[in-house]
Design a protein around this motif. Structure first.
Motif, PDB file in Angstrom:
ATOM      1  N   UNK A  30       0.827  -1.206   0.000  1.00 33.43           N
ATOM      2  CA  UNK A  30       0.000   0.000   0.000  1.00 33.43           C
ATOM      3  C   UNK A  30       0.863   1.258   0.000  1.00 33.43           C
ATOM      4  N   UNK A  31       2.011   1.230   0.667  1.00 30.54           N
ATOM      5  CA  UNK A  31       2.899   2.388   0.668  1.00 30.54           C
ATOM      6  C   UNK A  31       3.528   2.598  -0.705  1.00 30.54           C
ATOM      7  N   UNK A  32       3.839   1.502  -1.397  1.00 29.50           N
ATOM      8  CA  UNK A  32       4.350   1.628  -2.769  1.00 29.50           C
ATOM      9  C   UNK A  32       3.281   2.216  -3.682  1.00 29.50           C
ATOM     10  N   UNK A  33       2.036   1.756  -3.529  1.00 33.56           N
ATOM     11  CA  UNK A  33       0.928   2.311  -4.311  1.00 33.56           C
ATOM     12  C   UNK A  33       0.727   3.791  -4.000  1.00 33.56           C
ATOM     13  N   UNK A  34       0.955   4.190  -2.740  1.00 32.05           N
ATOM     14  CA  UNK A  34       0.799   5.602  -2.364  1.00 32.05           C
ATOM     15  C   UNK A  34       1.824   6.466  -3.096  1.00 32.05           C
ATOM     16  N   UNK A  35       3.061   5.985  -3.183  1.00 34.21           N
ATOM     17  CA  UNK A  35       4.105   6.733  -3.902  1.00 34.21           C
ATOM     18  C   UNK A  35       3.740   6.871  -5.376  1.00 34.21           C
ATOM     19  N   UNK A  36       3.322   5.762  -5.984  1.00 31.04           N
ATOM     20  CA  UNK A  36       2.947   5.800  -7.400  1.00 31.04           C
ATOM     21  C   UNK A  36       1.731   6.694  -7.629  1.00 31.04           C
ATOM     22  N   UNK A  37       0.809   6.715  -6.665  1.00 28.95           N
ATOM     23  CA  UNK A  37      -0.376   7.569  -6.783  1.00 28.95           C
ATOM     24  C   UNK A  37       0.018   9.043  -6.763  1.00 28.95           C
ATOM     25  N   UNK A  38       0.924   9.423  -5.868  1.00 33.63           N
ATOM     26  CA  UNK A  38       1.380  10.818  -5.800  1.00 33.63           C
ATOM     27  C   UNK A  38       2.129  11.220  -7.063  1.00 33.63           C
ATOM     28  N   UNK A 155       4.549  16.109  -5.619  1.00 37.09           N
ATOM     29  CA  UNK A 155       5.925  15.609  -5.622  1.00 37.09           C
ATOM     30  C   UNK A 155       6.495  15.580  -4.203  1.00 37.09           C
ATOM     31  N   UNK A 156       6.146  16.569  -3.401  1.00 34.57           N
ATOM     32  CA  UNK A 156       6.584  16.571  -1.998  1.00 34.57           C
ATOM     33  C   UNK A 156       6.018  15.381  -1.238  1.00 34.57           C
ATOM     34  N   UNK A 157       4.739  15.090  -1.464  1.00 34.67           N
ATOM     35  CA  UNK A 157       4.129  13.921  -0.823  1.00 34.67           C
ATOM     36  C   UNK A 157       4.791  12.629  -1.282  1.00 34.67           C
ATOM     37  N   UNK A 158       5.174  12.580  -2.557  1.00 34.08           N
ATOM     38  CA  UNK A 158       5.839  11.375  -3.061  1.00 34.08           C
ATOM     39  C   UNK A 158       7.185  11.164  -2.371  1.00 34.08           C
ATOM     40  N   UNK A 159       7.948  12.248  -2.183  1.00 31.96           N
ATOM     41  CA  UNK A 159       9.241  12.137  -1.494  1.00 31.96           C
ATOM     42  C   UNK A 159       9.053  11.756  -0.030  1.00 31.96           C
ATOM     43  N   UNK A 160       8.079  12.367   0.625  1.00 27.96           N
ATOM     44  CA  UNK A 160       7.822  12.018   2.020  1.00 27.96           C
ATOM     45  C   UNK A 160       7.362  10.569   2.159  1.00 27.96           C
ATOM     46  N   UNK A 165       8.573   4.958   3.501  1.00 29.25           N
ATOM     47  CA  UNK A 165       8.716   3.569   3.079  1.00 29.25           C
ATOM     48  C   UNK A 165      10.048   2.986   3.533  1.00 29.25           C
ATOM     49  N   UNK A 166      11.123   3.762   3.390  1.00 26.19           N
ATOM     50  CA  UNK A 166      12.448   3.288   3.814  1.00 26.19           C
ATOM     51  C   UNK A 166      12.460   3.045   5.323  1.00 26.19           C
TER      52      UNK A 166
END
Length: 212
Positions: A30-38, A155-160, A165-166
């Motif tokens: 779900x966290x990977x999907x969140x990054x791709x969604x952002x 893009x900021x949300x994607x980086x956060x 995720x890390x």
């Protein structure tokens, strides 16, 4: 559909004896999907701003000559992460929490999701203030959406989300998982199933019909 997929996935892990890892893997997906969604939202918003600028309608909010299907990828990813994350998080809380705290789980889970919603709203305010940088730059959240820079916010949300995720992966590696409560019940229920039958047991040989 996402919940059914997660249930099948958890059952397959249960057959291999790794059911306790299923919630963590679900949260990871779900966290990977969140990054791709952002990322998808940022790309679509950037494309929308380019179209608006080409048509000279930055100061006249209205219909944009873009098909609505541009939004389809991010909404599909959002639906996937929402379904998988909720099921995974609830299962993780149920399996990993002590028995003494079971009655507090509904309130705790609701509180966690509530804090997440409030944090999302607070992030808009914080990011907007940081984007101004003492008034030298324009706030990313303008009263006119065409003058706003929502793509930078996405893009900021994607980086956060990537940083989150890390951190999650590091914590998940060193976390000591407890056995699933469901597994404990199943093991205790069928613990005597493999025991050999004792022919010398009087109780086993006793006829259940006392009239004979």
């Amino acid at each position: 559909m996402c919940n059914k997929f997660y249930v099948k996935f958890a059952n397959s892990l249960d057959e291999s004896g790794s059911r306790k890892f299923a919630p963590a893997i679900g949260v990871l997906l779900s966290m990977i999907f969140a990054i791709l969604c952002c990322i998808s939202a940022a790309i679509v918003e950037n494309q929308r701003l380019d179209v608006v600028q080409e048509h000279g309608s930055l100061d006249s909010p209205g219909p944009v000559p873009m098909t609505v299907f541009w939004l389809l990828p991010q909404f599909l990813l959002l639906a996937a992460l929402d379904g998988i994350f909720y099921s995974s998080a609830v299962t993780f809380f149920k399996d990993q929490s002590p028995i003494s705290t079971k009655k507090y789980l509904p309130s705790f889970i609701s509180g966690v999701f509530g804090v997440g919603i409030l944090s999302s709203a607070l992030s808009v305010y914080i990011v907007g203030k940081i984007s101004e940088r003492g008034g030298q730059n324009r706030n990313w959240f303008h009263h006119n959406i065409n003058r706003s820079r929502l793509d930078k916010y996405y893009w900021t949300l994607a980086w956060l989300s990537a940083i989150n995720l890390v951190i999650f992966i590091v914590v998940a590696i060193f976390y000591r998982y407890n056995e699933s409560e469901l597994q404990k019940l199943e093991v205790s229920k069928f613990a005597k199933a493999d025991e050999p039958f004792d022919d010398d047991d009087d109780d086993a040989n006793r006829c259940c019909c006392y009239c004979c």
